[in-house]
Design an enzyme around this catalytic site. Structure first.
Site, PDB file in Angstrom:
ATOM      1  N   HIS A 187      -8.676  -6.253   3.893  1.00  0.00           N
ATOM      2  CA  HIS A 187      -8.421  -5.563   5.148  1.00  0.00           C
ATOM      3  C   HIS A 187      -9.784  -5.259   5.740  1.00  0.00           C
ATOM      4  O   HIS A 187     -10.464  -4.327   5.298  1.00  0.00           O
ATOM      5  CB  HIS A 187      -7.626  -4.270   4.929  1.00  0.00           C
ATOM      6  N   LYS A 236      -7.009   2.621  -2.790  1.00  0.00           N
ATOM      7  CA  LYS A 236      -7.682   3.601  -1.945  1.00  0.00           C
ATOM      8  C   LYS A 236      -8.422   4.572  -2.856  1.00  0.00           C
ATOM      9  O   LYS A 236      -8.013   4.789  -3.997  1.00  0.00           O
ATOM     10  CB  LYS A 236      -6.633   4.342  -1.116  1.00  0.00           C
ATOM     11  N   HIS A 293     -11.704   1.838   2.231  1.00  0.00           N
ATOM     12  CA  HIS A 293     -11.071   2.543   1.121  1.00  0.00           C
ATOM     13  C   HIS A 293     -11.980   2.770  -0.072  1.00  0.00           C
ATOM     14  O   HIS A 293     -11.537   2.883  -1.206  1.00  0.00           O
ATOM     15  CB  HIS A 293      -9.824   1.772   0.663  1.00  0.00           C
ATOM     16  N   GLU A 328      -3.015  -2.860  -2.439  1.00  0.00           N
ATOM     17  CA  GLU A 328      -4.175  -2.284  -1.752  1.00  0.00           C
ATOM     18  C   GLU A 328      -4.521  -0.906  -2.303  1.00  0.00           C
ATOM     19  O   GLU A 328      -3.718   0.017  -2.256  1.00  0.00           O
ATOM     20  CB  GLU A 328      -3.874  -2.196  -0.245  1.00  0.00           C
ATOM     21  N   ASP A 332      -9.606  -2.923   1.209  1.00  0.00           N
ATOM     22  CA  ASP A 332      -9.778  -2.483   2.596  1.00  0.00           C
ATOM     23  C   ASP A 332     -11.192  -1.907   2.690  1.00  0.00           C
ATOM     24  O   ASP A 332     -11.577  -1.053   1.879  1.00  0.00           O
ATOM     25  CB  ASP A 332      -8.714  -1.423   2.920  1.00  0.00           C
ATOM     26  N   TRP A 336       0.850  -1.190   0.000  1.00  0.00           N
ATOM     27  CA  TRP A 336       0.000   0.000   0.000  1.00  0.00           C
ATOM     28  C   TRP A 336       0.885   1.239   0.000  1.00  0.00           C
ATOM     29  O   TRP A 336       1.808   1.345   0.811  1.00  0.00           O
ATOM     30  CB  TRP A 336      -0.925   0.057   1.218  1.00  0.00           C
ATOM     31  N   ASP A 389     -12.312   6.724   6.044  1.00  0.00           N
ATOM     32  CA  ASP A 389     -11.378   5.638   6.349  1.00  0.00           C
ATOM     33  C   ASP A 389     -10.788   5.841   7.748  1.00  0.00           C
ATOM     34  O   ASP A 389      -9.605   6.111   7.910  1.00  0.00           O
ATOM     35  CB  ASP A 389     -10.273   5.661   5.274  1.00  0.00           C
ATOM     36  N   ASP A 393     -10.477   3.789  10.341  1.00  0.00           N
ATOM     37  CA  ASP A 393      -9.777   2.676  10.986  1.00  0.00           C
ATOM     38  C   ASP A 393     -10.247   2.413  12.414  1.00  0.00           C
ATOM     39  O   ASP A 393      -9.435   2.137  13.296  1.00  0.00           O
ATOM     40  CB  ASP A 393      -8.254   2.893  10.934  1.00  0.00           C
ATOM     41  N   ASP A 445      -7.384  -4.590   9.695  1.00  0.00           N
ATOM     42  CA  ASP A 445      -6.586  -3.360   9.656  1.00  0.00           C
ATOM     43  C   ASP A 445      -7.357  -2.238  10.345  1.00  0.00           C
ATOM     44  O   ASP A 445      -8.352  -1.758   9.807  1.00  0.00           O
ATOM     45  CB  ASP A 445      -6.273  -2.975   8.197  1.00  0.00           C
TER      46      ASP A 445
HETATM   47  C1  RNT Z   1      -3.821   2.657   4.769  1.00  0.00           C
HETATM   48  C2  RNT Z   1      -4.000   1.217   4.450  1.00  0.00           C
HETATM   49  C3  RNT Z   1      -2.900   0.316   4.924  1.00  0.00           C
HETATM   50  C4  RNT Z   1      -2.394   0.672   6.294  1.00  0.00           C
HETATM   51  C5  RNT Z   1      -1.388  -0.321   6.818  1.00  0.00           C
HETATM   52  C6  RNT Z   1      -0.750   0.159   8.057  1.00  0.00           C
HETATM   53  O1  RNT Z   1      -4.898   3.408   4.396  1.00  0.00           O
HETATM   54  O2  RNT Z   1      -5.226   0.776   4.942  1.00  0.00           O
HETATM   55  O3  RNT Z   1      -3.317  -0.998   4.876  1.00  0.00           O
HETATM   56  O4  RNT Z   1      -3.432   0.783   7.195  1.00  0.00           O
HETATM   57  O5  RNT Z   1      -0.475  -0.625   5.847  1.00  0.00           O
HETATM   58 ZN    ZN Z   2      -5.578  -1.364   4.908  1.00  0.00          ZN
END
Ligand code: RNT
Ligand code: ZN
Length: 408
Positions: free
Chosen positions: A285, A226, A261, A224, A258, A185, A293, A295, A325
């Site tokens: 993820h 986004k 994302h 990955e 993810d 990523w 996003d 998290d 994640d």
């Molecule tokens: C970031 C991505 C990625 C990170 C990790 C730490 O937007 O989601 O996966 O969270 O690599």
């Molecule tokens: Zn991620």
């Protein structure tokens, strides 16, 4: 027979009446790997530059006490979290969790020697390992332009980092006898209106070609995407379409989705079958976006349940690789790691406890009324009793683990 098992027997009978074999499901559930990320424990600090600030499009918010101050504290907390997570677990590491053994090793020079202790740790705990190059949080480089950088020197540094990381992944896979997924990523992108959106993508394509040139037997790469990020609000070269096309055309990597994302109302679960239709694997993820996003720690919410249902419905456990994640620094970090990982596996269990064949049959017959009625009735079946029994069998505390939790 203990209390937990006694209660399980009742649940088992009820599920059997619905045509669901809970014993078989629990055996299967225990073996499905969930790759739990290591970075919830220390807000993605890592061990490379202990004082470094996180940069490059990601940030952890919160100031809960107890953040590990060094590797030893990190390992203690990690072990405590892993003790609370049932089922076959892989640990996803980031390159910055290396051990340089006091030497001065740049990120493009790292290799298996810096991760020997992690392999020992994984063998001891009976877990697998996944890997992530760290294309951000570097004190010397602006992380908003890594693999898309038009400066050849800087781009070379990040390409070499990617190459080095894949080899570490291959080492993990070989040592542990379980394929390692190395997930790439980058936070590259632009804050404001971008006129030439093609050029960065052409550079990124070339960078990936160089990174993936070497064939590795025990490593599988994922990229990955986004849609936008912090500082890349207007343009992200590594978009979902870009990586989907890259994976399809080159066969050199798989796509990582993810859950945070995509656009706020866009769910990733329904996307999986478009890849499965072509026999492609996917990396996930599992995260919890709150408005963006963000998290947040994974919980047993509808999007997560849908993700797992989309895997269970096609028995696609070997095609869709589940990883988590999230990083929330506002609550106890050990508990956060455990809550998210447990919720992800709970969602998987719930998905497996559905009478999948019956539901499919009703759908094929056009009986949409009974399909909906059955989906709804299943929701109040005693899945919690099955979960408790699963934890007990796995030697992990059931819901009683919350008794020992600190206040914050
Ligand atoms: C970031 C991505 C990625 C990170 C990790 C730490 O937007 O989601 O996966 O969270 O690599
Ligand atoms: Zn991620």
């Amino acid at each position: 027979m203990g209390k937990v098992e006694l209660r399980y027997q009742i649940a088992k009978e009820m599920y059997a009446e619905m045509g669901v074999d809970t014993d078989a499901i629990l055996q299967k559930l225990a073996a499905i790997p969930i790759s739990v990320h290591c970075w919830q424990i220390d807000d993605l600090q890592g061990f490379e530059f202990p004082d470094a600030e996180m940069s490059g499009g990601i940030a952890a918010f919160g100031d809960a006490p107890g953040k590990p101050r060094n590797r030893e504290e990190f390992m203690v907390q990690l072990n405590r979290a892993l003790d609370l997570i049932p089922g076959h677990t892989k640990l996803a590491l980031h390159a910055i969790y290396l051990d340089k053994h006091g030497k001065n090793i740049a990120r493009n020079e790292i290799g298996p020697s810096e991760f020997v202790e992690w392999v020992d740790f994984a063998k001891e705990r009976g877990i697998g390992l996944d890997f992530n190059p760290t294309y951000f949080s570097h004190p010397d480089f602006d992380s908003s332009s890594t693999l898309t950088n038009s400066d050849e020197g800087i781009r070379r540094f990040w390409i070499e980092h990617g190459i080095a990381c894949r080899r570490i992944g291959d080492y993990f896979g070989r040592e542990l006898g379980e394929i390692c997924i190395t997930n790439h990523w980058i936070g590259d992108g632009n804050k404001d209106i971008t006129v030439d959106k093609l050029r960065p993508r052409l550079i990124l394509k070339d960078s990936l070609d160089q990174i993936f040139a070497e064939k590795l037997e025990h490593n599988l790469d994922s990229c990955e995407s986004k849609v936008f990020g912090l500082g890349s609000e207007s343009y992200v070269p590594g978009s979902h379409e870009f990586y989907t096309e890259y994976a399809a055309h080159t066969g050199k990597c798989i796509v990582c989705m993810d859950a945070g994302h995509f656009h706020p109302t866009e769910m990733i679960g329904p996307k999986f079958t478009s890849y499965l239709a072509f026999g492609d694997e996917i990396m996930l993820h599992v995260s919890r976006p709150v408005r963006w996003d963000s998290d947040h720690v994974v919980i047993l919410d509808d999007p997560t349940r849908e993700i797992m249902e989309e895997i269970a419905t096609y028995d696609a456990y070997d095609k869709v690789h589940i990883g988590t994640d999230y990083f929330d620094a506002s609550i106890n970090r050990i508990a956060a790691m455990a809550i998210g990982a447990r919720s992800a596996r709970k969602a998987l269990l719930l998905a497996m406890l559905r009478p999948i064949e019956t539901l499919k049959q009703l759908e094929y017959e056009g009986n949409t009324t009974k399909r909906l009625a059955l989906i709804e009735e299943m929701k109040t079946m005693p899945a919690g009793l099955v979960w408790d029994y699963f934890c007990e069998r796995e030697g992990v505390p059931g819901r009683e683990w919350i008794r020992d939790l600190a206040t914050r």
